[in-house]
Design a protein around this motif. Structure first.
Motif, PDB file in Angstrom:
ATOM      1  N   PRO A 161       0.815  -1.220   0.000  1.00 33.50           N
ATOM      2  CA  PRO A 161       0.000   0.000   0.000  1.00 33.50           C
ATOM      3  C   PRO A 161       0.846   1.266   0.000  1.00 33.50           C
ATOM      4  O   PRO A 161       0.514   2.250  -0.676  1.00 33.50           O
ATOM      5  CB  PRO A 161      -0.834  -0.127   1.284  1.00 33.50           C
ATOM      6  N   GLN A 162       1.954   1.247   0.765  1.00 33.21           N
ATOM      7  CA  GLN A 162       2.821   2.423   0.809  1.00 33.21           C
ATOM      8  C   GLN A 162       3.489   2.660  -0.541  1.00 33.21           C
ATOM      9  O   GLN A 162       3.640   3.805  -0.973  1.00 33.21           O
ATOM     10  CB  GLN A 162       3.875   2.253   1.910  1.00 33.21           C
ATOM     11  N   LEU A 163       3.884   1.586  -1.209  1.00 31.91           N
ATOM     12  CA  LEU A 163       4.490   1.721  -2.531  1.00 31.91           C
ATOM     13  C   LEU A 163       3.486   2.268  -3.541  1.00 31.91           C
ATOM     14  O   LEU A 163       3.838   3.087  -4.400  1.00 31.91           O
ATOM     15  CB  LEU A 163       5.021   0.366  -2.992  1.00 31.91           C
ATOM     16  N   ALA A 164       2.246   1.838  -3.436  1.00 33.59           N
ATOM     17  CA  ALA A 164       1.205   2.352  -4.335  1.00 33.59           C
ATOM     18  C   ALA A 164       0.975   3.841  -4.090  1.00 33.59           C
ATOM     19  O   ALA A 164       0.771   4.610  -5.034  1.00 33.59           O
ATOM     20  CB  ALA A 164      -0.096   1.572  -4.132  1.00 33.59           C
ATOM     21  N   VAL A 165       1.003   4.255  -2.834  1.00 31.24           N
ATOM     22  CA  VAL A 165       0.848   5.674  -2.504  1.00 31.24           C
ATOM     23  C   VAL A 165       2.017   6.474  -3.071  1.00 31.24           C
ATOM     24  O   VAL A 165       1.834   7.555  -3.643  1.00 31.24           O
ATOM     25  CB  VAL A 165       0.750   5.864  -0.976  1.00 31.24           C
ATOM     26  N   LEU A 166       3.232   5.947  -2.916  1.00 29.62           N
ATOM     27  CA  LEU A 166       4.407   6.616  -3.456  1.00 29.62           C
ATOM     28  C   LEU A 166       4.269   6.829  -4.961  1.00 29.62           C
ATOM     29  O   LEU A 166       4.550   7.927  -5.478  1.00 29.62           O
ATOM     30  CB  LEU A 166       5.661   5.793  -3.160  1.00 29.62           C
ATOM     31  N   ALA A 167       3.847   5.800  -5.670  1.00 29.95           N
ATOM     32  CA  ALA A 167       3.675   5.909  -7.119  1.00 29.95           C
ATOM     33  C   ALA A 167       2.619   6.946  -7.480  1.00 29.95           C
ATOM     34  O   ALA A 167       2.774   7.708  -8.446  1.00 29.95           O
ATOM     35  CB  ALA A 167       3.305   4.544  -7.705  1.00 29.95           C
ATOM     36  N   ALA A 168       1.544   7.014  -6.707  1.00 30.70           N
ATOM     37  CA  ALA A 168       0.487   7.992  -6.971  1.00 30.70           C
ATOM     38  C   ALA A 168       0.979   9.415  -6.753  1.00 30.70           C
ATOM     39  O   ALA A 168       0.651  10.324  -7.516  1.00 30.70           O
ATOM     40  CB  ALA A 168      -0.722   7.704  -6.074  1.00 30.70           C
ATOM     41  N   VAL A 169       1.789   9.620  -5.709  1.00 30.96           N
ATOM     42  CA  VAL A 169       2.343  10.953  -5.443  1.00 30.96           C
ATOM     43  C   VAL A 169       3.270  11.364  -6.584  1.00 30.96           C
ATOM     44  O   VAL A 169       3.224  12.501  -7.070  1.00 30.96           O
ATOM     45  CB  VAL A 169       3.100  10.977  -4.100  1.00 30.96           C
ATOM     46  N   ALA A 170       4.126  10.458  -7.017  1.00 33.04           N
ATOM     47  CA  ALA A 170       5.067  10.764  -8.095  1.00 33.04           C
ATOM     48  C   ALA A 170       4.326  11.100  -9.383  1.00 33.04           C
ATOM     49  O   ALA A 170       4.720  12.010 -10.119  1.00 33.04           O
ATOM     50  CB  ALA A 170       6.007   9.583  -8.312  1.00 33.04           C
ATOM     51  N   GLN A 171       3.244  10.394  -9.663  1.00 36.71           N
ATOM     52  CA  GLN A 171       2.500  10.643 -10.894  1.00 36.71           C
ATOM     53  C   GLN A 171       1.749  11.961 -10.853  1.00 36.71           C
ATOM     54  O   GLN A 171       1.728  12.704 -11.836  1.00 36.71           O
ATOM     55  CB  GLN A 171       1.520   9.499 -11.156  1.00 36.71           C
ATOM     56  N   SER A 172       1.129  12.282  -9.721  1.00 35.29           N
ATOM     57  CA  SER A 172       0.335  13.510  -9.626  1.00 35.29           C
ATOM     58  C   SER A 172       1.183  14.730  -9.310  1.00 35.29           C
ATOM     59  O   SER A 172       0.786  15.862  -9.586  1.00 35.29           O
ATOM     60  CB  SER A 172      -0.741  13.360  -8.548  1.00 35.29           C
ATOM     61  N   GLY A 173       2.372  14.522  -8.732  1.00 42.79           N
ATOM     62  CA  GLY A 173       3.245  15.641  -8.395  1.00 42.79           C
ATOM     63  C   GLY A 173       2.877  16.366  -7.127  1.00 42.79           C
ATOM     64  O   GLY A 173       3.425  17.423  -6.820  1.00 42.79           O
ATOM     65  N   SER A 174       1.948  15.799  -6.351  1.00 42.02           N
ATOM     66  CA  SER A 174       1.565  16.434  -5.090  1.00 42.02           C
ATOM     67  C   SER A 174       0.889  15.421  -4.174  1.00 42.02           C
ATOM     68  O   SER A 174       0.331  14.419  -4.647  1.00 42.02           O
ATOM     69  CB  SER A 174       0.614  17.620  -5.330  1.00 42.02           C
ATOM     70  N   PHE A 175       0.939  15.704  -2.868  1.00 39.44           N
ATOM     71  CA  PHE A 175       0.267  14.841  -1.907  1.00 39.44           C
ATOM     72  C   PHE A 175      -1.248  14.971  -2.033  1.00 39.44           C
ATOM     73  O   PHE A 175      -1.979  13.987  -1.924  1.00 39.44           O
ATOM     74  CB  PHE A 175       0.720  15.187  -0.487  1.00 39.44           C
ATOM     75  N   ARG A 176      -1.716  16.202  -2.275  1.00 41.26           N
ATOM     76  CA  ARG A 176      -3.164  16.407  -2.385  1.00 41.26           C
ATOM     77  C   ARG A 176      -3.723  15.722  -3.632  1.00 41.26           C
ATOM     78  O   ARG A 176      -4.809  15.146  -3.614  1.00 41.26           O
ATOM     79  CB  ARG A 176      -3.490  17.902  -2.411  1.00 41.26           C
ATOM     80  N   GLY A 177      -2.974  15.803  -4.732  1.00 44.61           N
ATOM     81  CA  GLY A 177      -3.421  15.140  -5.952  1.00 44.61           C
ATOM     82  C   GLY A 177      -3.503  13.641  -5.768  1.00 44.61           C
ATOM     83  O   GLY A 177      -4.453  12.990  -6.216  1.00 44.61           O
ATOM     84  N   ALA A 178      -2.496  13.069  -5.103  1.00 44.34           N
ATOM     85  CA  ALA A 178      -2.521  11.633  -4.836  1.00 44.34           C
ATOM     86  C   ALA A 178      -3.674  11.269  -3.910  1.00 44.34           C
ATOM     87  O   ALA A 178      -4.319  10.233  -4.077  1.00 44.34           O
ATOM     88  CB  ALA A 178      -1.192  11.197  -4.227  1.00 44.34           C
ATOM     89  N   ALA A 179      -3.933  12.128  -2.921  1.00 42.80           N
ATOM     90  CA  ALA A 179      -5.032  11.866  -1.992  1.00 42.80           C
ATOM     91  C   ALA A 179      -6.373  11.829  -2.715  1.00 42.80           C
ATOM     92  O   ALA A 179      -7.217  10.968  -2.458  1.00 42.80           O
ATOM     93  CB  ALA A 179      -5.048  12.936  -0.899  1.00 42.80           C
ATOM     94  N   ARG A 180      -6.562  12.781  -3.663  1.00 46.49           N
ATOM     95  CA  ARG A 180      -7.810  12.786  -4.437  1.00 46.49           C
ATOM     96  C   ARG A 180      -7.930  11.531  -5.282  1.00 46.49           C
ATOM     97  O   ARG A 180      -8.999  10.931  -5.383  1.00 46.49           O
ATOM     98  CB  ARG A 180      -7.862  14.030  -5.332  1.00 46.49           C
ATOM     99  N   GLU A 181      -6.830  11.124  -5.895  1.00 50.20           N
ATOM    100  CA  GLU A 181      -6.861   9.937  -6.747  1.00 50.20           C
ATOM    101  C   GLU A 181      -7.147   8.679  -5.943  1.00 50.20           C
ATOM    102  O   GLU A 181      -7.898   7.800  -6.390  1.00 50.20           O
ATOM    103  CB  GLU A 181      -5.518   9.798  -7.470  1.00 50.20           C
ATOM    104  N   LEU A 182      -6.557   8.586  -4.753  1.00 48.53           N
ATOM    105  CA  LEU A 182      -6.694   7.377  -3.942  1.00 48.53           C
ATOM    106  C   LEU A 182      -7.918   7.398  -3.033  1.00 48.53           C
ATOM    107  O   LEU A 182      -8.270   6.368  -2.457  1.00 48.53           O
ATOM    108  CB  LEU A 182      -5.425   7.186  -3.097  1.00 48.53           C
ATOM    109  N   GLY A 183      -8.511   8.584  -2.880  1.00 48.35           N
ATOM    110  CA  GLY A 183      -9.682   8.688  -2.023  1.00 48.35           C
ATOM    111  C   GLY A 183      -9.367   8.619  -0.545  1.00 48.35           C
ATOM    112  O   GLY A 183     -10.175   8.100   0.242  1.00 48.35           O
ATOM    113  N   ILE A 184      -8.185   9.145  -0.153  1.00 48.71           N
ATOM    114  CA  ILE A 184      -7.804   9.164   1.258  1.00 48.71           C
ATOM    115  C   ILE A 184      -7.362  10.572   1.631  1.00 48.71           C
ATOM    116  O   ILE A 184      -7.230  11.445   0.770  1.00 48.71           O
ATOM    117  CB  ILE A 184      -6.669   8.154   1.559  1.00 48.71           C
ATOM    118  N   ALA A 185      -7.130  10.798   2.919  1.00 47.67           N
ATOM    119  CA  ALA A 185      -6.741  12.122   3.389  1.00 47.67           C
ATOM    120  C   ALA A 185      -5.292  12.430   3.015  1.00 47.67           C
ATOM    121  O   ALA A 185      -4.447  11.525   2.983  1.00 47.67           O
ATOM    122  CB  ALA A 185      -6.903  12.213   4.904  1.00 47.67           C
ATOM    123  N   PRO A 186      -4.960  13.705   2.728  1.00 40.23           N
ATOM    124  CA  PRO A 186      -3.574  14.070   2.438  1.00 40.23           C
ATOM    125  C   PRO A 186      -2.618  13.683   3.555  1.00 40.23           C
ATOM    126  O   PRO A 186      -1.471  13.294   3.302  1.00 40.23           O
ATOM    127  CB  PRO A 186      -3.641  15.593   2.267  1.00 40.23           C
TER     128      PRO A 186
END
Length: 296
Positions: free
Chosen positions: A7-32
């Motif tokens: 799960p942590q690796l998936a979050v890392l990949a989402a942050v890298a793709q979106s370029g922000s913690f908030r963008g990754a949070a929106r994509e994953l549906g979790i809190a920043p």
């Protein structure tokens, strides 16, 4: 490392793709805060900084980029396995993300998007408009659409449109005031409506006849970056336009526009959907390809 790190690796990949913690949070549906905690915990366990953070953006460090490069195929395989499980319900489902140039969206996809949505209600199709050629793997896309002449050799490509060609047009009133060009170089004496790509490059009009190829840096009082605007400007009498003929076929047929230099505008391969070779092709992508492909 254990499977609990996935799960942590998936979050890392989402942050890298979106370029922000908030963008990754929106994509994953979790809190920043949960995103930040997951990345920080992973970095603490590995003992290495994976992301470089500042007030405006987040980007992988050298170590993070190396990890993500090796991680991407594994996460892709996991996504494929999950999508296959979901789609085993008898019909394709899930998200499908495509990179598409504006012209292809207008001419090849838009006329059939409603029918595709009706045929596959469980597929969420996201179309990202990009005129530049995009690496679908690096960009996080399932596939892309481009002209056949623009495709890379290592991609699988399936035609989704017929041959196309350009059309040089202007209004009858324009040609009442100006002589009709008989050769492409005659256009240098005309008011041409120019087109600028999103890259900033001005399009040089391209012609071919009997093996002779001409690339012409035309001139004119108007520069636009959208084909519909170019067509409308031509209809308003602003000058001569060079467009794919599908944009102006109706106006040519009803006499609002006059076509010239038709013999210098040969047909060429139309649009293709392209995607990387994979051991397993997602059913959602297969459904898209089968729906839009054409036999020529």
């Amino acid at each position: 490392m254990t499977r609990s790190h996935l799960p942590q690796l998936a979050v890392l990949a989402a942050v890298a793709q979106s370029g922000s913690f908030r963008g990754a949070a929106r994509e994953l549906g979790i809190a920043p805060s949960a995103v930040s905690h997951a990345v920080s915990s992973l970095e603490a366990r590995l003992g290495v900084r994976l992301l470089s953070r500042n007030t405006r953006s987040v980007a992988p460090t050298e170590e993070g980029a190396q990890l993500l490069e090796r991680l991407r195929p594994a996460l892709s395989e996991i996504d494929l396995a999950l999508e296959a499980a979901i789609e085993s319900r008898d019909r394709p489902a899930g998200n499908l993300r495509l990179t598409v140039p504006r012209t292809a969206a207008h001419l090849a996809l838009t006329p059939r998007l409603g029918a595709f949505a009706s045929a596959y209600p469980d597929i969420v199709l996201e179309i990202v408009i990009e005129d530049r050629f995009t690496d679908v793997v690096e960009g996080g896309f399932d596939a892309g659409v481009r002209l056949g002449e623009s495709l890379q050799r290592d991609m699988i490509a399936v035609r989704i449109g017929p041959d196309i060609r350009g059309a040089v047009v202007a209004t009858p009133s324009y040609f009442n005031a100006m002589p009709r060009p008989r050769h492409p170089r005659d256009l240098l004496q005309h008011r041409c409506i120019r087109f600028r790509f999103s890259s900033g490059v001005l399009y040089h009009w391209e012609f071919e006849k009997d093996g002779e190829e001409i690339e012409l840096p035309v001139h004119g009082p108007l520069i636009l970056d959208e084909d519909h605007l170019v067509a409308n400007a031509a209809l308003d009498g602003a000058g001569i336009a060079f467009l794919f003929e599908d944009y102006v076929a109706t106006a040519i047929a009803d006499g609002r526009l006059v076509r010239v230099l038709e013999d210098w505008c040969p047909s060429f391969e139309g649009f293709f959907v392209y995607y990387p070779s994979r051991r397993q092709m997602r059913p959602a992508l297969r459904a898209f390809v089968d729906f839009f492909k054409v036999s020529v």
